[in-house]
Structures are given as C-alpha cells and as structure tokens.
Motif scaffolding. Structure first.
Motif, short mmCIF file in Angstrom:
data_model
loop_
_atom_site.label_atom_id
_atom_site.label_comp_id
_atom_site.label_asym_id
_atom_site.label_seq_id
_atom_site.Cartn_x
_atom_site.Cartn_y
_atom_site.Cartn_z
N UNK A 42 18.81 100.90 55.43
CA UNK A 42 18.98 101.48 56.68
C UNK A 42 20.43 102.02 56.72
N UNK A 43 20.55 103.03 57.59
CA UNK A 43 21.96 103.49 57.90
C UNK A 43 22.24 103.02 59.08
N UNK A 44 23.35 102.15 59.24
CA UNK A 44 23.76 101.36 60.52
C UNK A 44 24.81 102.02 61.54
N UNK A 45 25.47 102.98 60.43
CA UNK A 45 26.78 103.71 61.19
C UNK A 45 27.20 104.79 60.36
N UNK A 46 27.51 106.06 61.02
CA UNK A 46 28.19 106.96 59.99
C UNK A 46 29.08 107.67 61.11
N UNK A 47 30.40 108.28 60.77
CA UNK A 47 31.27 109.03 61.13
C UNK A 47 31.67 109.91 60.37
N UNK A 48 31.93 111.22 60.96
CA UNK A 48 32.75 112.26 60.31
C UNK A 48 33.96 112.59 60.89
N UNK A 52 39.77 116.03 58.59
CA UNK A 52 40.52 115.59 57.17
C UNK A 52 39.25 115.65 56.16
N UNK A 53 37.98 115.98 56.69
CA UNK A 53 36.92 115.91 55.61
C UNK A 53 36.73 114.64 54.96
N UNK A 54 36.55 113.64 55.98
CA UNK A 54 36.25 112.30 55.68
C UNK A 54 35.01 111.78 56.24
N UNK A 55 34.19 111.38 55.50
CA UNK A 55 32.74 110.75 55.89
C UNK A 55 32.82 109.42 55.68
N UNK A 86 25.49 94.59 52.68
CA UNK A 86 26.08 95.73 53.61
C UNK A 86 26.84 96.89 52.69
N UNK A 87 26.54 97.90 52.67
CA UNK A 87 27.30 98.79 51.65
C UNK A 87 28.01 99.78 52.62
N UNK A 88 29.31 99.93 52.45
CA UNK A 88 30.24 100.64 53.08
C UNK A 88 30.86 101.78 52.21
N UNK A 89 30.75 103.12 52.56
CA UNK A 89 31.13 104.28 51.77
C UNK A 89 32.12 105.16 52.55
N UNK A 90 33.07 105.60 51.78
CA UNK A 90 33.87 106.54 52.27
C UNK A 90 33.91 107.60 51.30
N UNK A 91 33.97 108.83 51.73
CA UNK A 91 33.49 110.25 50.98
C UNK A 91 34.79 111.06 51.48
N UNK A 92 35.69 111.46 50.69
CA UNK A 92 36.83 112.41 50.72
C UNK A 92 36.45 113.79 50.27
N UNK A 93 35.93 114.66 51.23
CA UNK A 93 35.41 115.84 50.49
C UNK A 93 36.65 116.67 49.84
N UNK B 33 24.50 117.48 50.65
CA UNK B 33 24.31 118.37 49.13
C UNK B 33 24.88 119.83 49.39
N UNK B 34 24.15 120.51 50.69
CA UNK B 34 24.60 121.98 50.81
C UNK B 34 26.03 122.11 51.27
N UNK B 35 26.63 121.29 52.11
CA UNK B 35 27.60 121.63 53.07
C UNK B 35 28.82 120.59 52.70
N UNK B 36 28.52 119.44 53.13
CA UNK B 36 29.54 118.66 53.03
C UNK B 36 30.38 118.53 51.79
N UNK B 37 29.53 118.23 50.81
CA UNK B 37 30.06 118.09 49.30
C UNK B 37 30.57 119.16 48.95
N UNK B 38 30.35 120.53 49.54
CA UNK B 38 30.69 121.81 48.89
C UNK B 38 31.86 122.33 49.65
N UNK B 39 32.41 121.41 50.68
CA UNK B 39 33.76 121.94 51.33
C UNK B 39 33.40 122.26 52.61
N UNK B 40 32.20 122.40 53.31
CA UNK B 40 31.97 122.69 54.85
C UNK B 40 31.98 121.13 55.28
N UNK B 41 33.08 120.78 55.74
CA UNK B 41 33.17 119.32 56.41
C UNK B 41 33.54 119.45 57.85
N UNK B 42 33.46 120.53 58.56
CA UNK B 42 33.99 120.71 59.69
C UNK B 42 33.14 120.32 61.05
N UNK B 43 31.82 120.19 60.68
CA UNK B 43 30.82 120.29 61.75
C UNK B 43 29.76 119.14 61.43
#
Lengths: 192, 96
Positions: A42-48, A52-55, A86-93, B33-43
C-alpha cells in the motif's frame, strides 16, 4: 550481531525505464509467482516538489516470513509470521537518482532489517545503462536465553533476503524488457 | 502483464481498498513512466485517485504503526534520510 552485505547489478536499460520497473516490482500481476512472500503493498504517503523535481513516497510492504525455527514456532504458535515493512523512496528526476530505504516495522523486538538501494545512470553508459546498488543489514536483537536460536533466525533471514533480492532483480529486468518491447511496437505501429 | 488479473497486491488480498489502490498505482505508474522520469516534474497528477484511495485506507487500515504514517501528513519522519525510530512532531500540528 549484525550481518551486512552489498549487492550490485547493472541493468542494460536506461534509468527512466529501470526506475519505472522498480516501482512496479511488487505490484506487477506476474510477481506473486516469483515473490510469493509479498502479501500486500500500500502507498501511505506521497509528495512531489514541482520546483526541484523531487518525488517522495512511503509504502507499506507486508511480507510473510520464512518458516520459523521450531522453538519460535512453539513460542508464537504459528509457522510463519506476517511482517510489515516500510519503504521510503526519494526520486530526484533532475539528478536521475532513486534511493529506497526499507525497514521492518513489525517484529522489531526480534529483528532489525534495513535495506538501502540506489538506482543511478551507469557512469560508463549514462544514457543506456543503470547501476543498481543495495546494502542490507540484518541485526538480531539479543535474547540471552535464545541467543543460538536468534542467530539461526538471522542467518535464515539473510539467506532468504539474498534470494529474494536476486528474484526482485529478475522481476525488474523482466519488466524492463516488457517496457522496451512495448516502446518498440508502438514505434513500429506509428511508422507504417 | 497486460492481462486483467485481479490480484495485484502480490497475493490473495481481501483488502477493501484493493481496487482503489490498483487505480492509483496504475495512474502513478503511467505518470511516472511517461512524464516524471522523462523530465516533466512540474505538475502533480493522479490527485483524485490518491484522495479516494487514501480515504479508504484511513478507514480500513488496521495496523497502528502504518496508520500513524498514513495520518501524519505533516510530520512524517520517513522522509528524513537518517530518521529515528519514533516520529518527532516537527511543526506541532497533527491532522487526525
């Protein structure tokens, strides 16, 4: 006593595809056959952070333990236990890095497991390959009367974790290949 | 992988939120897959799916520890890389 081990792997796929596959590892419909210890996700939380392009995301992963040693089966009254991780992930696009930390939330009186993974473009081929690195540490809480049993549990868990890590990588690899084929056939359909 | 298998959580789950979860995860996977990882992270996307799924979890999630993570929207310790084992209430507000 702490057991720690490190694993590395190179995926011959670009970073966006590998990390897409990594997100789908536990919930892919074909996964249960391979990762049968996964009971629920299950996903418990997510923020974008759109600037900065950080998920960031927090997920719960419920697993079934390996069959317990006899003494623990007697104590707990069951053959295996269900454990929440509990899995905590940070993605820096922007920087193209994905960092994952998984810890067990339950059974912490018995065991502390921490698994840290990273996915980054491979330095030798940043546009085509992805470097995966995973560090796992398993620490058994000391039971003075059950030290020998505790060590056995830790050893079995470590072995099972390693086996599951390898299987997990195979799942990610399979999903990568599927995504590659999907992209290729979409391109072929357009270019008639 | 394109088949319509119902068990998606990794096993036979009778979770009441399973369908909402799958809808959210499908949306998320597509957006990632289609947006965030390819550079569209603004929305931000999949907001409606997430809200419905989260509301279901708030109602049905039983484990105390997981509920705490779910409900602590402001002060989750799990976004700090070197988190302690018990959450610190950083801004003093909790949303219950």
């Amino acid at each position: 006593m702490v057991r720690a081990y490190t694993q590395e792997h190179v995926y011959h796929h670009q970073w966006d595809r590998v990390t897409t596959a990594a997100w789908r590892k536990f919930t892919d419909p074909d996964t249960p056959a391979v990762l049968s210890h996964i009971v629920d996700v299950h996903t418990l939380d997510r923020r974008l952070d759109p600037d900065s392009g950080s998920l960031q995301a927090v997920r719960s992963i419920t697993v079934r333990s390996p069959p317990l040693p006899f003494l623990l089966r007697r104590i707990l009254g069951q053959d295996a236990v269900v454990c929440h991780c509990v899995e905590s992930t940070v993605v820096d696009a922007r920087g193209r890095s994905m960092e994952i930390v998984v810890r067990n939330a339950s059974l912490r009186g018995l065991l502390e497991v921490e698994e840290r993974s990273t996915y980054r473009p491979h330095p030798d081929r940043p546009e085509g390959w992805t470097a995966f690195r995973q560090e796992t540490s398993i620490r058994c809480k000391p039971f003075s009367a059950l030290a020998a049993v505790a060590e056995k549990v830790e050893q079995r868990c470590a072995e099972r974790f390693q086996q599951n890590s390898v299987k997990g990588r195979e799942v990610v690899e399979r999903i990568c290949n599927y995504l590659e084929a999907e992209t290729a056939s979409a391109a072929a359909a357009i270019s008639c | 992988m394109g088949s319509n298998k119902t068990s998606r959580g990794g096993g036979a789950t009778a979770s009441p939120c399973a369908r909402l979860r799958d809808a959210y995860h499908d949306c998320f996977n597509r957006w990632y897959s289609e947006k965030f990882s390819k550079g569209q992270w603004d929305k931000e996307e999949c907001v409606a799916e997430w809200d419905k799924y989260r509301a279901c979890l708030a109602q049905h999630l039983e484990d105390k520890h997981l509920r705490r993570i779910l409900l602590e929207t402001e002060a989750s310790p799990y976004f700090v890389k070197n988190d302690a084992s018990s959450p610190a209430d950083r801004d003093g507000t909790t949303h219950q």
